[in-house]
Write an enzyme that holds these catalytic residues in place. Structure first.
Site, PDB file in Angstrom:
ATOM      1  N   HIS A  51      19.568  31.498 -11.984  1.00 23.60           N
ATOM      2  CA  HIS A  51      18.592  30.808 -11.146  1.00 23.60           C
ATOM      3  C   HIS A  51      17.365  31.694 -11.019  1.00 23.60           C
ATOM      4  O   HIS A  51      17.419  32.887 -11.317  1.00 23.60           O
ATOM      5  CB  HIS A  51      19.180  30.476  -9.769  1.00 23.60           C
ATOM      6  CG  HIS A  51      19.756  31.651  -9.058  1.00 23.60           C
ATOM      7  ND1 HIS A  51      20.966  32.221  -9.423  1.00 23.60           N
ATOM      8  CD2 HIS A  51      19.312  32.370  -8.006  1.00 23.60           C
ATOM      9  CE1 HIS A  51      21.235  33.234  -8.625  1.00 23.60           C
ATOM     10  NE2 HIS A  51      20.233  33.364  -7.759  1.00 23.60           N
ATOM     11  N   GLY A  52      16.280  31.109 -10.605  1.00 24.92           N
ATOM     12  CA  GLY A  52      15.027  31.845 -10.491  1.00 24.92           C
ATOM     13  C   GLY A  52      15.002  32.748  -9.273  1.00 24.92           C
ATOM     14  O   GLY A  52      15.901  32.745  -8.429  1.00 24.92           O
TER      15      GLY A  52
END
Length: 143
Positions: free
Chosen positions: A63-64
């Site tokens: 995920h970012g």
């Protein structure tokens, strides 16, 4: 919250053979569906450089970063299953789950993923799922 996992974002046989290619592959599913910008997908590498997203039980959840959250256009999951385990910094991974959660949505999404992957019998069923719907049915995002 089950609308965050569209069947078109479940790939039962991924193409990647490396961790970085798997991150690119799951990021592309999120970008192509319109859920995130390319900048958010690129930030998945920044997150991985800061802390491994390997979770155990054949699972990684790229995920970012928090700084990239403005690149999330809508909450979404993308799931890719690999026929052979990928080497994720020395750990075997067959399931790569890309997460993009607007606001606090990521907490509920992560909870559903964690519950499914904490049970080895469910992980076996996820590995044997014949269709994207079969796989999606094993993950309760409304938990």
């Amino acid at each position: 919250m089950t609308d965050v996992l569209d069947l078109d974002r479940i790939k039962l046989s991924g193409d990647a053979r490396t961790r970085d290619d798997a991150i690119r592959e799951v990021g592309a599913l999120l970008v192509d569906s319109g859920a995130v910008t390319q900048a958010y997908a690129d930030a998945m590498f920044d997150r991985e450089a800061a802390v491994s997203t390997y979770m155990g039980n054949l699972l990684a959840i790229p995920h970012g970063t928090n700084e990239a959250k403005d690149g999330i256009l809508s909450s979404a999951l993308a799931i890719i299953r690999y026929d052979e385990p990928l080497d994720w910094d020395g750990n075997p991974v067959r399931f790569v789950v890309g997460i993009a959660g607007k606001g606090d949505d990521h907490l509920g999404i992560l909870s559903g993923i964690a519950i499914a992957f904490s049970d080895e019998a469910t992980v076996e069923k996820l590995g044997a799922a014949a269709t994207p719907q079969d796989l999606a049915d094993l993950i309760d995002l409304d938990a």
